[in-house]
Design a protein around this motif. Structure first.
Motif, mmCIF file in Angstrom:
data_model
loop_
_atom_site.group_PDB
_atom_site.id
_atom_site.type_symbol
_atom_site.label_atom_id
_atom_site.label_comp_id
_atom_site.label_asym_id
_atom_site.label_seq_id
_atom_site.Cartn_x
_atom_site.Cartn_y
_atom_site.Cartn_z
ATOM 1 N N ILE A 47 5.053 5.792 -6.669
ATOM 2 C CA ILE A 47 6.373 5.227 -6.963
ATOM 3 C C ILE A 47 6.635 4.002 -6.088
ATOM 4 O O ILE A 47 7.177 2.993 -6.559
ATOM 5 N N TYR A 50 4.623 1.083 -7.578
ATOM 6 C CA TYR A 50 5.189 0.599 -8.844
ATOM 7 C C TYR A 50 6.550 -0.057 -8.637
ATOM 8 O O TYR A 50 6.896 -1.027 -9.329
ATOM 9 N N MET A 51 7.338 0.455 -7.706
ATOM 10 C CA MET A 51 8.611 -0.196 -7.419
ATOM 11 C C MET A 51 8.379 -1.599 -6.872
ATOM 12 O O MET A 51 9.090 -2.549 -7.215
ATOM 13 N N LEU A 55 9.951 -4.623 -8.814
ATOM 14 C CA LEU A 55 11.118 -5.243 -8.170
ATOM 15 C C LEU A 55 10.831 -6.609 -7.566
ATOM 16 O O LEU A 55 11.765 -7.336 -7.230
ATOM 17 N N THR A 70 11.030 -7.321 -0.709
ATOM 18 C CA THR A 70 10.756 -6.346 -1.773
ATOM 19 C C THR A 70 10.373 -4.993 -1.187
ATOM 20 O O THR A 70 10.840 -3.945 -1.653
ATOM 21 N N CYS A 74 12.316 -1.434 -1.617
ATOM 22 C CA CYS A 74 11.594 -0.242 -2.106
ATOM 23 C C CYS A 74 11.799 0.952 -1.176
ATOM 24 O O CYS A 74 12.021 2.082 -1.636
ATOM 25 N N LEU A 77 15.362 2.317 -1.550
ATOM 26 C CA LEU A 77 15.515 3.069 -2.797
ATOM 27 C C LEU A 77 14.764 4.402 -2.741
ATOM 28 O O LEU A 77 15.253 5.418 -3.244
ATOM 29 N N ALA A 78 13.578 4.387 -2.126
ATOM 30 C CA ALA A 78 12.796 5.624 -2.006
ATOM 31 C C ALA A 78 13.510 6.630 -1.117
ATOM 32 O O ALA A 78 13.476 7.845 -1.378
ATOM 33 N N ARG A 116 6.608 6.957 -15.531
ATOM 34 C CA ARG A 116 5.873 5.721 -15.231
ATOM 35 C C ARG A 116 5.265 5.121 -16.481
ATOM 36 O O ARG A 116 5.333 3.902 -16.722
#
Length: 293
Positions: A47, A50-51, A55, A70, A74, A77-78, A116
């Motif tokens: 994740i 991919y974020m 992003l 970035t 990430c 958000l994680a 995903r």
């Protein structure tokens, strides 16, 4: 072996070992301290990667930031994702047996993989590095080394040092260590153990996501990338001793060197050397290199 090549391989081993520690330390917090067998931990690594891919253009357009901004977004958000997941799913697993934990977290792997696939697809993607992180740097006037690999090592070392200081020098670290040893005792002292575990879980998720985000420019972003790191992370946790952060650090460095030099000298069996190392260490120290601490 040429001394220059040997030094470069040593730097590669340190960088790989530090990256593994970043992933395994999160698993150590969740598995070793909270007692949850979290098979979805590798998905958090995926994740994060991919974020970072999804992003990067958004952060650049709306915040004016580059790759580092970035990665920061990430991680934030994680952390929020980990906090919500602990509240929604993992908080119900503390009193369940390991089989139920395995089934639940395996189900989350399938959910994350399907999401995903729906949201981003199954293609392989890369990330664009800023100019200051691209290229190579001359070390000691005798060899060149990729700047980005040094950047990964510096970030991982900074996180490892920060984690050590938090766990050993702060009130939060004292609560975490006490909660790991005796959950009922620390609850009787008026500390909200549920909220404490929620914070620990969020930290564990953010560490895995950070590892995925900074590894993405080197490894690319691809489906199933969390599976391989999950297995090797459990190997590191077992070698280091369940619940031991310093054990996870030493084990990650050992695995990093064994894997890197195994690729050079024994490419045919390099994939199994980490597991042979685990078997050898457990033969003499069944509890791992260190006890919890």
């Amino acid at each position: 072996m040429d001394p220059i090549i040997f030094l470069i391989q040593c730097l590669n081993a340190v960088q790989y070992g530090l990256l593994l520690f970043l992933i395994a330390s999160g698993l150590t917090l969740i598995f070793g301290i909270m007692g949850i067998i979290n098979l979805a931990h590798g998905s958090f690594y995926m994740i994060g990667a991919y974020m970072a891919f999804a992003l990067q253009p958004v952060v650049q357009q709306f915040l004016g930031g580059g790759f580092v901004a970035t990665v920061v977004v990430c991680v934030l958000l994680a952390t929020a994702l980990g906090y919500v997941l602990e509240w929604a799913f993992f908080s119900f697993l503390y009193t369940r047996d390991h089989l139920q934990q395995v089934l639940m977290t395996y189900g989350l792997i399938l959910v994350f993989e399907e999401l995903r696939s729906i949201l981003i697809g199954n293609d392989v993607h890369g990330l664009t590095l800023p100019e200051w992180l691209d290229g190579s740097i001359t070390l000691g006037g005798v060899m060149t080394y990729p700047v980005y690999r040094l950047f990964i090592s510096v970030v991982c070392m900074a996180v490892a040092l920060s984690m050590y200081l938090v766990l050993t020098r702060t009130r939060l670290g004292m609560k975490i260590r006490a909660g790991a040893s005796n959950r009922e005792m620390i609850s009787s002292l008026g500390i909200n153990i549920q909220r404490l575990y929620r914070i620990v879980f969020a930290i564990g998720v953010s560490l895995a996501a950070l590892a995925g985000a900074i590894a993405a420019p080197v490894t690319s972003v691809y489906p199933g990338m969390g599976h391989s790191v999950l297995i090797i992370s459990f190997v590191i946790v077992v070698i280091g001793g369940i619940g031991s952060i310093r054990g996870a650090f030493l084990a990650a460095m050992l695995v990093g060197f064994v894997d890197t030099f195994g690729q050079v000298f024994f490419p045919g069996i390099a994939g199994m050397l980490a597991y042979l190392l685990m078997a050898l260490i457990l033969l003499f120290k069944p509890q791992g290199l260190f006890t919890r601490g």
